[in-house]
Write a protein that holds these residues in place. Structure first.
Motif, mmCIF file in Angstrom:
data_model
loop_
_atom_site.group_PDB
_atom_site.id
_atom_site.type_symbol
_atom_site.label_atom_id
_atom_site.label_comp_id
_atom_site.label_asym_id
_atom_site.label_seq_id
_atom_site.Cartn_x
_atom_site.Cartn_y
_atom_site.Cartn_z
ATOM 1 N N LYS A 172 0.845 -1.205 0.000
ATOM 2 C CA LYS A 172 0.000 0.000 0.000
ATOM 3 C C LYS A 172 0.876 1.250 0.000
ATOM 4 O O LYS A 172 2.071 1.192 0.309
ATOM 5 N N GLY A 173 0.233 2.376 -0.283
ATOM 6 C CA GLY A 173 0.942 3.651 -0.175
ATOM 7 C C GLY A 173 1.145 4.007 1.302
ATOM 8 O O GLY A 173 0.492 3.456 2.197
ATOM 9 N N VAL A 174 2.061 4.915 1.557
ATOM 10 C CA VAL A 174 2.414 5.276 2.938
ATOM 11 C C VAL A 174 2.410 6.795 3.109
ATOM 12 O O VAL A 174 2.891 7.536 2.248
ATOM 13 N N ILE A 175 1.893 7.230 4.255
ATOM 14 C CA ILE A 175 1.947 8.642 4.631
ATOM 15 C C ILE A 175 2.702 8.753 5.949
ATOM 16 O O ILE A 175 2.332 8.107 6.939
ATOM 17 N N PHE A 176 3.758 9.531 5.952
ATOM 18 C CA PHE A 176 4.467 9.872 7.189
ATOM 19 C C PHE A 176 4.104 11.316 7.544
ATOM 20 O O PHE A 176 4.352 12.220 6.753
ATOM 21 N N PHE A 177 3.528 11.524 8.709
ATOM 22 C CA PHE A 177 3.409 12.912 9.172
ATOM 23 C C PHE A 177 4.335 13.082 10.365
ATOM 24 O O PHE A 177 4.384 12.243 11.259
ATOM 25 N N LEU A 178 5.105 14.145 10.315
ATOM 26 C CA LEU A 178 6.164 14.383 11.305
ATOM 27 C C LEU A 178 5.742 15.448 12.309
ATOM 28 O O LEU A 178 5.201 16.491 11.923
ATOM 29 N N VAL A 179 5.989 15.166 13.586
ATOM 30 C CA VAL A 179 5.644 16.109 14.659
ATOM 31 C C VAL A 179 6.905 16.441 15.455
ATOM 32 O O VAL A 179 7.772 15.585 15.646
ATOM 33 N N PRO A 180 7.028 17.685 15.932
ATOM 34 C CA PRO A 180 8.197 18.071 16.733
ATOM 35 C C PRO A 180 8.299 17.352 18.068
ATOM 36 O O PRO A 180 9.381 16.952 18.484
ATOM 37 N N GLY A 231 6.949 2.427 -2.837
ATOM 38 C CA GLY A 231 7.900 3.187 -2.016
ATOM 39 C C GLY A 231 8.482 4.436 -2.621
ATOM 40 O O GLY A 231 9.433 5.008 -2.074
ATOM 41 N N LYS A 232 7.929 4.968 -3.731
ATOM 42 C CA LYS A 232 8.485 6.181 -4.335
ATOM 43 C C LYS A 232 7.817 7.426 -3.759
ATOM 44 O O LYS A 232 6.588 7.491 -3.627
ATOM 45 N N LEU A 233 8.615 8.435 -3.414
ATOM 46 C CA LEU A 233 8.089 9.685 -2.851
ATOM 47 C C LEU A 233 7.403 10.501 -3.950
ATOM 48 O O LEU A 233 8.001 10.814 -4.976
ATOM 49 N N ILE A 234 6.140 10.846 -3.695
ATOM 50 C CA ILE A 234 5.378 11.591 -4.715
ATOM 51 C C ILE A 234 4.864 12.942 -4.201
ATOM 52 O O ILE A 234 4.412 13.757 -5.003
ATOM 53 N N GLU A 235 4.946 13.171 -2.889
ATOM 54 C CA GLU A 235 4.466 14.451 -2.348
ATOM 55 C C GLU A 235 5.125 14.737 -1.005
ATOM 56 O O GLU A 235 5.342 13.821 -0.189
ATOM 57 N N LYS A 236 5.476 16.015 -0.784
ATOM 58 C CA LYS A 236 5.975 16.435 0.524
ATOM 59 C C LYS A 236 5.457 17.832 0.814
ATOM 60 O O LYS A 236 5.337 18.674 -0.083
ATOM 61 N N GLY A 261 18.806 19.915 15.578
ATOM 62 C CA GLY A 261 18.298 19.066 16.651
ATOM 63 C C GLY A 261 16.802 19.151 16.848
ATOM 64 O O GLY A 261 16.296 18.766 17.903
ATOM 65 N N LYS A 262 16.068 19.600 15.847
ATOM 66 C CA LYS A 262 14.619 19.712 15.945
ATOM 67 C C LYS A 262 13.965 19.072 14.727
ATOM 68 O O LYS A 262 14.601 18.886 13.687
ATOM 69 N N THR A 263 12.687 18.739 14.888
ATOM 70 C CA THR A 263 11.916 18.144 13.798
ATOM 71 C C THR A 263 10.894 19.153 13.287
ATOM 72 O O THR A 263 10.117 19.707 14.078
ATOM 73 N N ALA A 264 10.911 19.415 11.996
ATOM 74 C CA ALA A 264 9.967 20.360 11.397
ATOM 75 C C ALA A 264 8.638 19.653 11.125
ATOM 76 O O ALA A 264 8.618 18.527 10.621
ATOM 77 N N ARG A 265 7.547 20.309 11.456
ATOM 78 C CA ARG A 265 6.224 19.739 11.193
ATOM 79 C C ARG A 265 6.036 19.623 9.686
ATOM 80 O O ARG A 265 6.237 20.594 8.944
ATOM 81 N N SER A 266 5.644 18.445 9.231
ATOM 82 C CA SER A 266 5.563 18.187 7.784
ATOM 83 C C SER A 266 4.846 16.868 7.544
ATOM 84 O O SER A 266 4.516 16.141 8.487
ATOM 85 N N HIS A 267 4.608 16.545 6.271
ATOM 86 C CA HIS A 267 4.147 15.199 5.912
ATOM 87 C C HIS A 267 4.678 14.820 4.541
ATOM 88 O O HIS A 267 4.946 15.686 3.702
ATOM 89 N N PHE A 268 4.849 13.516 4.342
ATOM 90 C CA PHE A 268 5.430 12.968 3.116
ATOM 91 C C PHE A 268 4.589 11.788 2.662
ATOM 92 O O PHE A 268 4.194 10.943 3.477
ATOM 93 N N ILE A 269 4.329 11.713 1.363
ATOM 94 C CA ILE A 269 3.477 10.658 0.809
ATOM 95 C C ILE A 269 4.273 9.816 -0.179
ATOM 96 O O ILE A 269 4.875 10.349 -1.121
ATOM 97 N N PHE A 270 4.302 8.504 0.078
ATOM 98 C CA PHE A 270 4.980 7.544 -0.797
ATOM 99 C C PHE A 270 3.917 6.638 -1.423
ATOM 100 O O PHE A 270 3.041 6.113 -0.730
ATOM 101 N N GLU A 271 3.983 6.462 -2.738
ATOM 102 C CA GLU A 271 3.022 5.582 -3.397
ATOM 103 C C GLU A 271 3.383 4.123 -3.160
ATOM 104 O O GLU A 271 4.455 3.810 -2.624
#
Length: 244
Positions: free
Chosen positions: A123-131, A214-219, A201-211
């Motif tokens: 399946k496709g994957v969505i990573f959403f990143l939180v600080p 496993g190929k990245l198609i959106e950030k 040393g910090k995490t920027a709020r963001s999200h990344f979508i892989f189809e």
């Protein structure tokens, strides 16, 4: 009988003769005097100090020879501990649009190994990143993905929260907010940095979508907490419409 002549006062009596036998006798030997013992308060001589110094030096050298290996081992152990605790330098190349999920293993909220490269096999994957887990803005973002989670799974996409928090903190947050998706711990920000969201040393709020595959198609970076789930879902729906 004739009388002996009287000795007058002017005449000096003759000195008696000393016996040569007495003069020739050897003089008695004088007794050998033994040196007096030193009292406890008497200062030691330079030679005594030198002898004591040699003994102390040998004892000190023995102690040094005995303790030096232990000290060296202790320093090596401390160095190993410091190396374990030191921040790990990113080992992944930057991941840009068109690049695939990297071959790296991280932990989920249950402290189980997660192979990142295998997540998009079916399946496709969505990573959403939180600080930081369980903070105001991050909770808004996480609950937004929670509320729309059935919409993502209905479009064949799985959702993962990615942060540098330890698994224990993520599990506590997941239980508290009833988050239905897995949380991935990237304590040294290796994957986070490769995605371009780890700086100073910090995490920027963001999200990344892989189809699927496993190929990245959106950030999306940066992104507001409430907008992140809305924008991610809109992008996936747009893809679904194109393929229908």
């Amino acid at each position: 009988m004739p009388r002996k002549a009287a000795v007058t006062s002017s005449e000096t009596p003759a000195e008696p003769r000393r016996s040569t036998r007495v003069a020739s006798l050897p003089k008695p030997e004088e007794p050998i005097k033994k040196p007096a013992k030193k009292s406890s308060g008497e200062k030691r001589t330079a030679s005594d100090k030198a002898d004591a110094g040699d003994g102390a030096g040998e004892e000190s050298a023995a102690k040094k020879a005995k303790t030096t290996p232990d000290d060296s081992e202790e320093k090596d152990q401390l160095k190993d501990d410091e190396d374990e605790d030191a921040p790990q330098k990113p080992e992944l190349a930057p991941i840009n649009i068109g690049d695939s999920l990297p071959d790296i293993t991280l932990k989920n909220e249950k402290d189980e190994d997660i192979k990142i490269a295998e997540l998009a096999a079916e399946k496709g994957v969505i990573f959403f990143l939180v600080p930081k887990a369980d903070t105001s803005g991050c909770t808004t973002q996480a609950c937004g993905f929670r509320d729309s989670y059935p919409d993502f799974t209905g479009l064949d996409y799985t959702v993962y929260c990615l942060s540098a928090d330890p698994p224990s903190a993520q599990l506590k947050w997941q239980t508290k907010k009833h988050l239905p998706y897995p949380l991935i711990s990237d304590k040294k920000r290796v994957l986070i940095t490769a995605l371009g969201a780890g700086k100073n040393g910090k995490t920027a709020r963001s999200h990344f979508i892989f189809e699927k595959g496993g190929k990245l198609i959106e950030k999306k970076q940066p992104v507001k907490p409430a907008e992140s789930p809305v924008l991610a879902l809109a992008f996936i729906k747009g893809l679904s419409e194109k393929h229908s």
